[in-house]
Structure formats: structure tokens, C-alpha cells
Enzyme design. Sequence first.
Site, mmCIF file in Angstrom:
data_model
loop_
_atom_site.group_PDB
_atom_site.id
_atom_site.type_symbol
_atom_site.label_atom_id
_atom_site.label_comp_id
_atom_site.label_asym_id
_atom_site.label_seq_id
_atom_site.Cartn_x
_atom_site.Cartn_y
_atom_site.Cartn_z
ATOM 1 N N GLU A 117 0.838 -1.202 0.000
ATOM 2 C CA GLU A 117 0.000 0.000 0.000
ATOM 3 C C GLU A 117 0.869 1.247 0.000
ATOM 4 O O GLU A 117 2.032 1.196 0.375
ATOM 5 C CB GLU A 117 -0.852 0.041 1.282
ATOM 6 C CG GLU A 117 -1.959 -0.954 1.332
ATOM 7 C CD GLU A 117 -2.652 -0.904 2.693
ATOM 8 O OE1 GLU A 117 -2.746 0.181 3.296
ATOM 9 O OE2 GLU A 117 -3.071 -1.971 3.149
ATOM 10 N N LYS A 119 2.283 4.434 1.666
ATOM 11 C CA LYS A 119 2.441 4.958 3.023
ATOM 12 C C LYS A 119 2.229 6.462 2.926
ATOM 13 O O LYS A 119 3.118 7.213 2.545
ATOM 14 C CB LYS A 119 3.817 4.642 3.592
ATOM 15 C CG LYS A 119 3.932 5.068 5.051
ATOM 16 C CD LYS A 119 5.201 4.529 5.690
ATOM 17 C CE LYS A 119 5.161 4.723 7.197
ATOM 18 N NZ LYS A 119 5.077 6.128 7.597
ATOM 19 N N ASP A 121 1.873 10.193 3.789
ATOM 20 C CA ASP A 121 2.570 11.017 4.756
ATOM 21 C C ASP A 121 1.590 12.014 5.368
ATOM 22 O O ASP A 121 1.563 13.181 5.013
ATOM 23 C CB ASP A 121 3.735 11.737 4.079
ATOM 24 C CG ASP A 121 4.740 12.236 5.099
ATOM 25 O OD1 ASP A 121 4.609 11.868 6.284
ATOM 26 O OD2 ASP A 121 5.643 12.984 4.709
ATOM 27 N N TYR A 226 -7.010 2.404 5.625
ATOM 28 C CA TYR A 226 -6.104 1.288 5.349
ATOM 29 C C TYR A 226 -6.248 0.086 6.282
ATOM 30 O O TYR A 226 -5.507 -0.880 6.158
ATOM 31 C CB TYR A 226 -4.650 1.759 5.286
ATOM 32 C CG TYR A 226 -4.132 2.452 6.527
ATOM 33 C CD1 TYR A 226 -3.908 1.752 7.694
ATOM 34 C CD2 TYR A 226 -3.849 3.816 6.496
ATOM 35 C CE1 TYR A 226 -3.423 2.381 8.816
ATOM 36 C CE2 TYR A 226 -3.369 4.460 7.619
ATOM 37 C CZ TYR A 226 -3.154 3.736 8.789
ATOM 38 O OH TYR A 226 -2.684 4.365 9.900
ATOM 39 N N LYS A 313 10.703 2.898 3.245
ATOM 40 C CA LYS A 313 10.808 4.360 3.139
ATOM 41 C C LYS A 313 11.600 4.766 1.897
ATOM 42 O O LYS A 313 12.688 4.250 1.654
ATOM 43 C CB LYS A 313 11.506 4.924 4.386
ATOM 44 C CG LYS A 313 10.713 4.768 5.676
ATOM 45 C CD LYS A 313 9.793 5.962 5.889
ATOM 46 C CE LYS A 313 9.046 5.888 7.201
ATOM 47 N NZ LYS A 313 9.645 6.685 8.266
ATOM 48 N N CYS A 407 23.953 44.444 -13.640
ATOM 49 C CA CYS A 407 23.755 43.099 -14.184
ATOM 50 C C CYS A 407 25.076 42.330 -14.174
ATOM 51 O O CYS A 407 26.077 42.824 -14.693
ATOM 52 C CB CYS A 407 23.224 43.203 -15.614
ATOM 53 S SG CYS A 407 23.180 41.629 -16.470
ATOM 54 N N CYS A 410 26.032 41.783 -18.210
ATOM 55 C CA CYS A 410 26.362 42.875 -19.129
ATOM 56 C C CYS A 410 26.731 44.165 -18.409
ATOM 57 O O CYS A 410 27.124 45.136 -19.050
ATOM 58 C CB CYS A 410 25.204 43.129 -20.085
ATOM 59 S SG CYS A 410 23.810 43.936 -19.289
ATOM 60 N N CYS A 425 17.538 43.548 -15.122
ATOM 61 C CA CYS A 425 18.544 44.252 -15.906
ATOM 62 C C CYS A 425 17.789 45.069 -16.950
ATOM 63 O O CYS A 425 16.914 44.553 -17.640
ATOM 64 C CB CYS A 425 19.457 43.247 -16.599
ATOM 65 S SG CYS A 425 20.477 43.981 -17.888
ATOM 66 N N CYS A 430 20.901 42.889 -23.553
ATOM 67 C CA CYS A 430 21.690 42.051 -22.637
ATOM 68 C C CYS A 430 21.756 40.624 -23.186
ATOM 69 O O CYS A 430 20.734 39.998 -23.422
ATOM 70 C CB CYS A 430 21.044 42.063 -21.255
ATOM 71 S SG CYS A 430 21.822 40.943 -20.085
HETATM 72 P P1 AMP Z 1 5.811 5.382 11.423
HETATM 73 O O1 AMP Z 1 5.119 6.603 11.908
HETATM 74 O O2 AMP Z 1 6.923 5.685 10.457
HETATM 75 O O3 AMP Z 1 6.225 4.466 12.518
HETATM 76 O O4 AMP Z 1 4.754 4.580 10.546
HETATM 77 C C1 AMP Z 1 3.509 4.218 11.066
HETATM 78 C C2 AMP Z 1 2.489 5.133 10.538
HETATM 79 O O5 AMP Z 1 2.403 5.069 9.142
HETATM 80 C C3 AMP Z 1 1.109 4.793 10.968
HETATM 81 O O6 AMP Z 1 0.832 5.230 12.233
HETATM 82 C C4 AMP Z 1 0.302 5.556 9.958
HETATM 83 O O7 AMP Z 1 0.144 6.887 10.400
HETATM 84 C C5 AMP Z 1 1.185 5.642 8.760
HETATM 85 N N1 AMP Z 1 0.641 4.999 7.554
HETATM 86 C C6 AMP Z 1 0.522 5.616 6.369
HETATM 87 N N2 AMP Z 1 0.017 4.809 5.449
HETATM 88 C C7 AMP Z 1 -0.209 3.631 6.043
HETATM 89 C C8 AMP Z 1 -0.724 2.383 5.605
HETATM 90 N N3 AMP Z 1 -1.093 2.199 4.331
HETATM 91 N N4 AMP Z 1 -0.815 1.394 6.489
HETATM 92 C C9 AMP Z 1 -0.412 1.574 7.778
HETATM 93 N N5 AMP Z 1 0.076 2.725 8.246
HETATM 94 C C10 AMP Z 1 0.194 3.740 7.410
HETATM 95 ZN ZN ZN Z 2 22.253 42.386 -18.381
#
Ligand code: AMP
Ligand code: ZN
Length: 670
Positions: A117, A119, A121, A226, A313, A407, A410, A425, A430
Site C-alpha cells: 500500500e 504509506k 505522509d 487502510y 521508506k 547586471c 552585461c 537588468c 543584454c
Molecule cells: P511510522 O510513523 O513511520 O512508525 O509509521 C507508522 C504510521 O504510518 C502509521 O501510524 C500511519 O500513520 C502511517 N501509515 C501511512 N500509510 C499507512 C498504511 N497504508 N498502512 C499503515 N500505516 C500507514
Molecule cells: Zn544584463
Amino acid sequence: MINLNKEKASKKITALKEKIRKHEYKYFVLDDPSISDAEFDQLMQELIKLESEFPDLITEDSPTQRVGGAVLDEFKKVKHSTKMLSLDNAFNKEDLIEFDQRVQKNLKGEDYQYVVEHKIDGLSAVMRYNNGTFELGATRGNGEVGEDISNNMKTIRSLPLKIEEKAEMQLRGEIYLAKSEFKRLNKQRLENDESPFANPRNAAAGSVRQLDSKIAAERSLSILIYDLISHSKREFKTHLEVFAYLKKQGFKINWYQAASNIESVIEICQDWHQKREKLDFEIDGLVIKINDLALRKKLGNTARSPRWAIAYKFPAQQKTTKIKDIEISLGRTGALTPTAILDPVELAGSTVSRATLHNEDEIKRKDIKIGDIVLVQKAGDVIPEVVKVITEKRDGSEKEFEMPKNCPVCGGEVIRPEGEAVSRCTNISCPAQRKESILHFVSRNAMNIDGVGPALIEQLLANNLIEDYADLYFLKQSHLKDLERMGEKSSENVIKAIEASKKREFFRVLYALGIRHVGIGAARILAENFNSIDELKSAKIDDLKNISEIGPVIADSIVNFFQERHNIDLLSRLKQAGIRLKNKASQENENFLDQLKFVFTGSLNDFTRSEIKDLVENAGGRAVSSVSSKTDYLVIGDNPGSKYDKAQSLGIEILNESEFKEMIKKKRSS
Ligand code: AMP
Ligand code: ZN
């Protein structure tokens, strides 16, 4: 790893823990990191490694023994029924293979399958549904106790507040802010004189923690589901089954892909290094999970994370480095752009040694000095940029940046017009500006002339073979052959590429012209509203401003462009060269009566005789005076003369006025 003795290891562990705690606080509690995620991960990995070598040095309060940050007071606290664990990390192929071997060993020969899946952010959240309604949403907090953010979560549009299933169930998902939404939000914040967020994750965190859910609603948070943690009525065998079920219940499910072995997992991971840029949300890796739920149970958890999953990661996208110097580069409009020269760092798989600083105001706003340690980031294909200065790292040797008065190419005078952020400029000839404007003209989104790059343009300018981009179309192969690194073959290719660019669409030509503020998007809109360069040229400022996507700045700039004599001259040479200065449709359809012969008789209602003849001839047809076997159409008005009888006897198609108009309409749009 160097072999440390226990005493040294103990000291190192204590120091690391202190450091990690400090950063954890900044990152998780204040949402204001002073190091990048990757650097933080690295510290953590270091500690984990040391502790695994000296297990009796592990203390209860070690950051490795707990899952997240502290709980803030403002929200009602929620105790999680199932502890929200963290995930173990893999940073490369070897780590993944090691993970797979552990799984294999622990499952003692049982067959298993993975699901991969995104991950995301963002921030993890847990949701409880009861009797078909959304009942509670909470943050992870420290893994055991989180915060009740139900009101804010209710503002997430993709999260159903009501579902069909009348059971009690708990889900997990990731709350995040889309990249586009993040950009919009930061733009708005800058306009309101508020400091922008460092990245979408911090923006999402700030929004989720809003006590006023109205503000959260304005931020347009998103969520992807998820996991299913519990269900009072159903049992599932696999993760894929769970996803199918949740999808049916109306949830937005995280992207996933099944993989039958670790090799295909690795392939998928590598594939996403590039592909992730195309997503409208940030992912910092992929999560690899065991599909079979019974096997998950068998594998169980460690104190920190499940044994049945791992987070892969991606290489870092943010890192800290030093600004060695600030250089000025010149754009095609003469704009002086300050660029930070960095101590090279690996960022998202490539080495970064420059970052754009945009303009003087941006440098002031971010308080950037030469010699500063800064956090840099790279998102998508965009040029790396400086997120912020790590002011704690200053030692007083940093130098203030000043915009040059002349400049750097030039020596021309540099001015910064009232109310503008950009210094320019002022010298029209130029050489840096000329080169940049030609480079822009040949660039991919503009005329896309392959083989005409910076080096060739410099040579052409230096040898007086061209002065501007229109001159490219008058180059001959004989001009090129004798240039450095230009043989017979490559000069032929250059000429061919220039020739081929004559077919580029009108909107690309509009963009290529380099009218200040007219990007590819604005060019498209202009081409939709004006059929030719002449129409655009004769447009009044209000005609332009009335187009909803064209603001006053662009409108002004267009009008100014057509007022400069040099530009009019450029355009006439482009026209002479046969560049597409009108829309394809109107150009092709111009000849829609292609050589057809028309004869007219009788008095027409909607046209004078000369009007109708002009119409036919402008469309490539011919208006002839007498009917013959070569006549294609006879158009009749009231009281037609003898031509009517002749046409009839020759079997020529006869149209009345409205039939004629109908035919014109059809042919014009075909
Ligand atoms: P970490 O914070 O690096 O320890 O990773 C764990 C966190 O990844 C979880 O608490 C979620 O917030 C996040 N996360 C994002 N996508 C997923 C996913 N597809 N499955 C599980 N955790 C996920
Ligand atoms: Zn110039």
C-alpha cells in the site's frame, strides 16, 4: 559498525535518547521540525541498533519503547481499545529481504502473500462507527491515548457519516492534505501575512488540531482508509477481503496491490520512486502487509510494531545543508533570480547543489543568510527549494545577501520597479536575456526544437548568425556546418527540427513568444479566446481582463508586448517563416470550399453579390459568372434568370439561400 565497549555505548545511548526526545517534541508536538524526517529516522535507527547490541541498556523511557509523542491537553482524551503501533522501517532491498526471511521463519513454512500500500505522509486516525453512523474519530496520540477530533474529522468530505452496516466497527486511516490544497493554503497564508507551512503533513497536522472545526473545514483535509481493527458482526479471512468490503460500505480505500513474493514487492517499491511524483498527495514510502489475517495473528507484535508489516521508506526529500553562496542568474525577461549554492546533498535519489530563492523578498521573509544551515526540500519535478533556516546553528559568521546594482552579465543597470518583487537588468540587448528568451522559445512545452540547446544558442549569438528566435527559421545548413561540434549530420538534424516546429499549435507559439506572465496555461486560454495573433493584437485591455482566467497583470503585459516595435518585427518574421499564428481549426477550415465553383443568380436577401463572392473566395472557393459543366453549385435568390434553366439541364446542384448557408456551416466545421 565500530565495536563500542559498554561504557561508551551507554553514554552514546543517553545522548541519542536526549537528542531524539528533543526532536520528537519538535516534530510531533510542535509540528515544527528542525531536522528532516530522514535524519530523525537515522537517529532512531542508530539507537535501535545500539540497544539491540546492548539489550540490558534499554530503559522504560527510551524513545524506542513507545510509539509517538505526548498528548496535548486541549482535546478530550480517548483511550484506544487496541494500541496504535508504529511500523518497522526498511530503507532498501536488503532490509525487505531480511523482513521476508523473518516472516518465513516465524511462519514455519506456511504459505503467505503480501499486500503493498501507499504509506501516506499524513496523520493516522482511528474511526468508530456504531449502528451505521460515524461516532468517534481520534488521533494516534502516544499510541495508547489519543485526542478526540470527531468534529474536525466530520469535515472530511470523503469520510461517510452514515454507512449501511449496522454494526460496531473500528477503522484506521491516514488524514492528509492534498498537494494542490497545500499549495493553495500556503498561497493564501502568504497573502494574509501568515507564515506558510513547511510541508503538507505539517499543514494537515495543524488543521486536525484546530479547536475550531470551521477552520479545519476550510482546509479540505482528506483521508484514506487502510485497516479494519474490529467488527462486531463479521469475520474476514484476508486484508483484500476487508478492503473489498470497506469499499462497498462507501469508504475511500488506500491504493493497494497484491504481491505473491518479496521480489515483486521490491519491484513495486522501486516502481513508485518515480511514480509517486504524479500523485496529488505525498507518500513517504510503501507499507507491506501480510494478506492473511490469521497469519497476522500468528506473527503478532513487538512492543513497538507488528511483525506482519513493514514500512519501506523512499530516499529522503528533505535534508539540512549549508548555503555556501548566493548566485544571481538571469532570466529571459531580464529578471535577476538569486540561487542558493549548497553543500551537495542526496535528495530523493539525486544530488542537489542549488536551490531557488525566488527573489529578494523571499530571502528577507525566510531570513536567509550566506553561510546558513537550512532545510531544503524537493517535491516532484520542481527545482529544490529552501524550506527554512535552522537559526540555532548560526555562529555569527553568516553574511547578509544584497541584490547587485549592476547586471552580472552585461553590467547594465538593475532596477526593481515599485510594487514588484523582482529586480531586472534594464539593458534590452543584454546577451543573457537573449539567450534565455531563445532557450524558452525552443523548450519542450513551447516550440520543442530538439538539438537547439544552450551551447548552440551561445555559438549562434556569438557568431552573429542569429539575434533572436525568429532568426532560427532563416538559418541554413551551411551556416551551421562549420560551428564547433556540428557535423553534416547534426546540422541537418537541427534544420529539420526547426522546420518541424512550424507545425506546433498556436497556443504553444503564444507561449513560446515569451510574453511576460503568459505561461502555458494562460497561452491555452488565450488561444481559446482569440483565433489568431492578429485578433489578440487588436484586443483591448478590457477584452483581456474580461476573460475570467486572465488577470490584470497578464492583460497589461500582453498589451505592452504588442506595443514594442521589436516584437512586431519578430512576429512578422515568424509569419514569413510560416509559423502557426492562428488556431489550427480556423487555418484548415479557411479552405473549406477548396476550389469549388459557384454561380449566383437572382436577388439574395442576406448578402449583396459582392459579399457572397467574398465569402466564397475567402474560403478558397471560386465565384464564376456563367454556368458550365464544371460548375459545382448554382445559388439562387428571388427571380432567378436563365442560369437556372441551364444548370437544371446540366444536372448541377442548385441551392437556395438557406441551403447555401447550411452547406457553408457544415463545411466550415467539418
Ligand atoms: P511510522 O510513523 O513511520 O512508525 O509509521 C507508522 C504510521 O504510518 C502509521 O501510524 C500511519 O500513520 C502511517 N501509515 C501511512 N500509510 C499507512 C498504511 N497504508 N498502512 C499503515 N500505516 C500507514
Ligand atoms: Zn544584463
